[in-house]
Scaffold this motif. Sequence first.
Motif, PDB file in Angstrom:
ATOM      1  N   SER A 188       4.788  -6.922   2.158  1.00 23.54           N
ATOM      2  CA  SER A 188       6.065  -7.182   1.503  1.00 23.54           C
ATOM      3  C   SER A 188       7.075  -7.776   2.479  1.00 23.54           C
ATOM      4  O   SER A 188       7.890  -8.629   2.107  1.00 23.54           O
ATOM      5  CB  SER A 188       6.613  -5.881   0.900  1.00 23.54           C
ATOM      6  OG  SER A 188       7.751  -6.124   0.105  1.00 23.54           O
ATOM      7  N   LEU A 189       7.041  -7.343   3.730  1.00 26.98           N
ATOM      8  CA  LEU A 189       7.930  -7.908   4.743  1.00 26.98           C
ATOM      9  C   LEU A 189       7.592  -9.376   5.008  1.00 26.98           C
ATOM     10  O   LEU A 189       8.483 -10.214   5.175  1.00 26.98           O
ATOM     11  CB  LEU A 189       7.831  -7.108   6.042  1.00 26.98           C
ATOM     12  CG  LEU A 189       8.437  -5.704   6.040  1.00 26.98           C
ATOM     13  CD1 LEU A 189       8.093  -4.968   7.320  1.00 26.98           C
ATOM     14  CD2 LEU A 189       9.955  -5.769   5.861  1.00 26.98           C
ATOM     15  N   VAL A 190       6.305  -9.674   5.033  1.00 27.98           N
ATOM     16  CA  VAL A 190       5.864 -11.045   5.285  1.00 27.98           C
ATOM     17  C   VAL A 190       6.016 -11.899   4.033  1.00 27.98           C
ATOM     18  O   VAL A 190       6.179 -13.125   4.111  1.00 27.98           O
ATOM     19  CB  VAL A 190       4.399 -11.045   5.776  1.00 27.98           C
ATOM     20  CG1 VAL A 190       3.914 -12.468   6.040  1.00 27.98           C
ATOM     21  CG2 VAL A 190       4.267 -10.208   7.045  1.00 27.98           C
ATOM     22  N   GLY A 191       5.967 -11.273   2.863  1.00 26.02           N
ATOM     23  CA  GLY A 191       6.050 -12.004   1.608  1.00 26.02           C
ATOM     24  C   GLY A 191       4.703 -12.457   1.097  1.00 26.02           C
ATOM     25  O   GLY A 191       4.606 -13.497   0.431  1.00 26.02           O
ATOM     26  N   THR A 192       3.640 -11.690   1.403  1.00 27.12           N
ATOM     27  CA  THR A 192       2.287 -12.067   1.007  1.00 27.12           C
ATOM     28  C   THR A 192       1.650 -11.002   0.120  1.00 27.12           C
ATOM     29  O   THR A 192       0.477 -10.676   0.279  1.00 27.12           O
ATOM     30  CB  THR A 192       1.412 -12.292   2.254  1.00 27.12           C
ATOM     31  OG1 THR A 192       1.409 -11.088   3.054  1.00 27.12           O
ATOM     32  CG2 THR A 192       1.926 -13.454   3.072  1.00 27.12           C
ATOM     33  N   LEU A 193       2.405 -10.434  -0.794  1.00 23.52           N
ATOM     34  CA  LEU A 193       1.855  -9.455  -1.720  1.00 23.52           C
ATOM     35  C   LEU A 193       0.874 -10.134  -2.681  1.00 23.52           C
ATOM     36  O   LEU A 193       0.995 -11.335  -2.958  1.00 23.52           O
ATOM     37  CB  LEU A 193       2.983  -8.783  -2.509  1.00 23.52           C
ATOM     38  CG  LEU A 193       3.848  -7.770  -1.749  1.00 23.52           C
ATOM     39  CD1 LEU A 193       5.057  -7.380  -2.592  1.00 23.52           C
ATOM     40  CD2 LEU A 193       3.041  -6.538  -1.380  1.00 23.52           C
ATOM     41  N   PRO A 194      -0.083  -9.391  -3.213  1.00 25.78           N
ATOM     42  CA  PRO A 194      -1.018  -9.972  -4.174  1.00 25.78           C
ATOM     43  C   PRO A 194      -0.288 -10.529  -5.398  1.00 25.78           C
ATOM     44  O   PRO A 194       0.771 -10.012  -5.784  1.00 25.78           O
ATOM     45  CB  PRO A 194      -1.907  -8.779  -4.565  1.00 25.78           C
ATOM     46  CG  PRO A 194      -1.784  -7.815  -3.434  1.00 25.78           C
ATOM     47  CD  PRO A 194      -0.399  -7.981  -2.907  1.00 25.78           C
ATOM     48  N   PRO A 195      -0.816 -11.592  -5.993  1.00 22.89           N
ATOM     49  CA  PRO A 195      -0.153 -12.191  -7.174  1.00 22.89           C
ATOM     50  C   PRO A 195       0.023 -11.216  -8.327  1.00 22.89           C
ATOM     51  O   PRO A 195       0.943 -11.374  -9.138  1.00 22.89           O
ATOM     52  CB  PRO A 195      -1.096 -13.345  -7.554  1.00 22.89           C
ATOM     53  CG  PRO A 195      -1.864 -13.638  -6.311  1.00 22.89           C
ATOM     54  CD  PRO A 195      -2.013 -12.334  -5.591  1.00 22.89           C
ATOM     55  N   THR A 196      -0.855 -10.227  -8.391  1.00 15.93           N
ATOM     56  CA  THR A 196      -0.771  -9.269  -9.499  1.00 15.93           C
ATOM     57  C   THR A 196       0.187  -8.114  -9.221  1.00 15.93           C
ATOM     58  O   THR A 196       0.373  -7.245 -10.082  1.00 15.93           O
ATOM     59  CB  THR A 196      -2.167  -8.693  -9.780  1.00 15.93           C
ATOM     60  OG1 THR A 196      -2.691  -8.101  -8.571  1.00 15.93           O
ATOM     61  CG2 THR A 196      -3.117  -9.792 -10.242  1.00 15.93           C
ATOM     62  N   ALA A 197       0.785  -8.095  -8.029  1.00 14.81           N
ATOM     63  CA  ALA A 197       1.687  -7.000  -7.668  1.00 14.81           C
ATOM     64  C   ALA A 197       2.957  -7.057  -8.510  1.00 14.81           C
ATOM     65  O   ALA A 197       3.521  -8.132  -8.754  1.00 14.81           O
ATOM     66  CB  ALA A 197       2.039  -7.076  -6.187  1.00 14.81           C
ATOM     67  N   ALA A 198       3.410  -5.898  -8.944  1.00 11.47           N
ATOM     68  CA  ALA A 198       4.654  -5.824  -9.721  1.00 11.47           C
ATOM     69  C   ALA A 198       5.851  -6.080  -8.807  1.00 11.47           C
ATOM     70  O   ALA A 198       5.774  -5.843  -7.595  1.00 11.47           O
ATOM     71  CB  ALA A 198       4.774  -4.449 -10.375  1.00 11.47           C
ATOM     72  N   PRO A 199       6.961  -6.580  -9.345  1.00 12.67           N
ATOM     73  CA  PRO A 199       8.161  -6.783  -8.520  1.00 12.67           C
ATOM     74  C   PRO A 199       8.629  -5.471  -7.908  1.00 12.67           C
ATOM     75  O   PRO A 199       8.390  -4.388  -8.442  1.00 12.67           O
ATOM     76  CB  PRO A 199       9.194  -7.334  -9.521  1.00 12.67           C
ATOM     77  CG  PRO A 199       8.386  -7.864 -10.656  1.00 12.67           C
ATOM     78  CD  PRO A 199       7.157  -7.004 -10.741  1.00 12.67           C
ATOM     79  N   THR A 200       9.277  -5.603  -6.779  1.00 11.92           N
ATOM     80  CA  THR A 200       9.804  -4.430  -6.087  1.00 11.92           C
ATOM     81  C   THR A 200      11.162  -4.060  -6.666  1.00 11.92           C
ATOM     82  O   THR A 200      12.075  -4.891  -6.709  1.00 11.92           O
ATOM     83  CB  THR A 200       9.943  -4.702  -4.581  1.00 11.92           C
ATOM     84  OG1 THR A 200       8.653  -5.021  -4.044  1.00 11.92           O
ATOM     85  CG2 THR A 200      10.502  -3.490  -3.853  1.00 11.92           C
ATOM     86  N   LYS A 201      11.277  -2.836  -7.126  1.00  5.37           N
ATOM     87  CA  LYS A 201      12.555  -2.367  -7.674  1.00  5.37           C
ATOM     88  C   LYS A 201      13.510  -2.026  -6.535  1.00  5.37           C
ATOM     89  O   LYS A 201      13.113  -1.421  -5.539  1.00  5.37           O
ATOM     90  CB  LYS A 201      12.340  -1.145  -8.551  1.00  5.37           C
ATOM     91  CG  LYS A 201      13.590  -0.621  -9.230  1.00  5.37           C
ATOM     92  CD  LYS A 201      13.951  -1.458 -10.440  1.00  5.37           C
ATOM     93  CE  LYS A 201      12.979  -1.229 -11.570  1.00  5.37           C
ATOM     94  NZ  LYS A 201      13.372  -1.965 -12.799  1.00  5.37           N
ATOM     95  N   VAL A 202      14.767  -2.425  -6.682  1.00  2.00           N
ATOM     96  CA  VAL A 202      15.790  -2.154  -5.676  1.00  2.00           C
ATOM     97  C   VAL A 202      16.943  -1.419  -6.353  1.00  2.00           C
ATOM     98  O   VAL A 202      17.514  -1.903  -7.338  1.00  2.00           O
ATOM     99  CB  VAL A 202      16.312  -3.456  -5.024  1.00  2.00           C
ATOM    100  CG1 VAL A 202      17.410  -3.140  -4.016  1.00  2.00           C
ATOM    101  CG2 VAL A 202      15.171  -4.214  -4.352  1.00  2.00           C
ATOM    102  N   VAL A 203      17.278  -0.252  -5.837  1.00  2.00           N
ATOM    103  CA  VAL A 203      18.407   0.533  -6.340  1.00  2.00           C
ATOM    104  C   VAL A 203      19.483   0.557  -5.257  1.00  2.00           C
ATOM    105  O   VAL A 203      19.213   0.968  -4.123  1.00  2.00           O
ATOM    106  CB  VAL A 203      17.976   1.960  -6.705  1.00  2.00           C
ATOM    107  CG1 VAL A 203      19.176   2.779  -7.167  1.00  2.00           C
ATOM    108  CG2 VAL A 203      16.904   1.938  -7.787  1.00  2.00           C
ATOM    109  N   SER A 204      20.667   0.092  -5.609  1.00  2.00           N
ATOM    110  CA  SER A 204      21.775   0.019  -4.655  1.00  2.00           C
ATOM    111  C   SER A 204      22.938   0.876  -5.133  1.00  2.00           C
ATOM    112  O   SER A 204      23.203   0.953  -6.336  1.00  2.00           O
ATOM    113  CB  SER A 204      22.241  -1.434  -4.472  1.00  2.00           C
ATOM    114  OG  SER A 204      21.189  -2.249  -4.028  1.00  2.00           O
TER     115      SER A 204
END
Length: 359
Positions: free
Chosen positions: A169-185
């Motif tokens: 996720s830091l590199v930006g190479t998650l699998p295409p099928t990976a769900a978006p990362t939820k961000v709570v601020s």
Amino acid sequence: GLGAHALLCGLALSATISTRSACTVAGLCWNSGHTSLRYAGRGSCSARSLPTVACAAGLRDVTWTSRARTFLRQLWPTSLGPGDAGVAEGAQSTPPVRMERVFLVPFGSISSSEEVLPKHSAFNRFDVFCRCAIATLMCSRKIRRDTTFVAALVKPSWTNRVGEVLMQSLVGTLPPTAAPTKVVSIAGAGIGTFRGAFISTERWIADTFRIVVDGTDTSEKAERRSTGWSSSEVASVRDLLLELGLAPRGSVAPPGGLARLFVLYEDATSSLRDELARVGASGARRLVFLVGDHKGLTAEQVSYLVQEFGATAVTTGRTPLLTSHCITILHHMMDEHFPPQLIVEGGGDQHEEELEQPE
């Protein structure tokens, strides 16, 4: 205690009145809600006459309150504060540097699609989320207006290798099928000033978290409860870093840049206190602190952030600490260099308060 508050209030009134009129204050007694102001050779007046006296001394918008600290807070901005003695009238003081603080914690135990309830907190370590949110946003009974808590929910649904997925996720190479990362601020500047706007209990935070993430409750009560909270989705943590104004090496800083990234790492060789002493000259106006959750960050992840985003790996000392403890210490060290912006929560204490910059 009350005696200390009374002494400070007496000094503030003495300095204010003696510089604006011919009378002086001989004593101020704050005892069990009864306050009397005594003038030299002029008797005394009741506590509720204090606003009138202050108004005669040139102060405005001063209202009575039985709390010494609250009453003093109304007087302090226009009275002589510590360090003002001997300053020529009309002299311009250097305004303090305003520094925005962002605390980013990637939670490998909370999934973007997982329903978080108080009774499940032991399973997904939601207690860590609660403690980190409280440490980031609260200072005694005050809210830090210049601080934002950002939680990236990075627990994967397709594997148990959380550290490996976070690196992807830091590199930006998650699998295409990976769900978006939820961000709570949670933005301190957005939290309301009414009493109960932010309650530091796990149940309240969990219920508010569920309302924000679910997004289906649009009632006025839910909207009021979640003031300052927001939920969004990003493709990866890398995209989140870009949104926070951090640019990879060799690229142009995105709009709203001038941000610096610090990564808290137990084995780092640089001291945070030393780095903060130099950060003012860099022109940065936003400091992003990336702190690992209860499992921490790996050496590979820290090394990548240093090389790719120009992050500075820092440590608070040799003793291993909880994530929430680290955030508290980070705030303490920040306060030494950049005066925090605090607001008192609830009731009539809706006054913004900025602590003095240290000498």
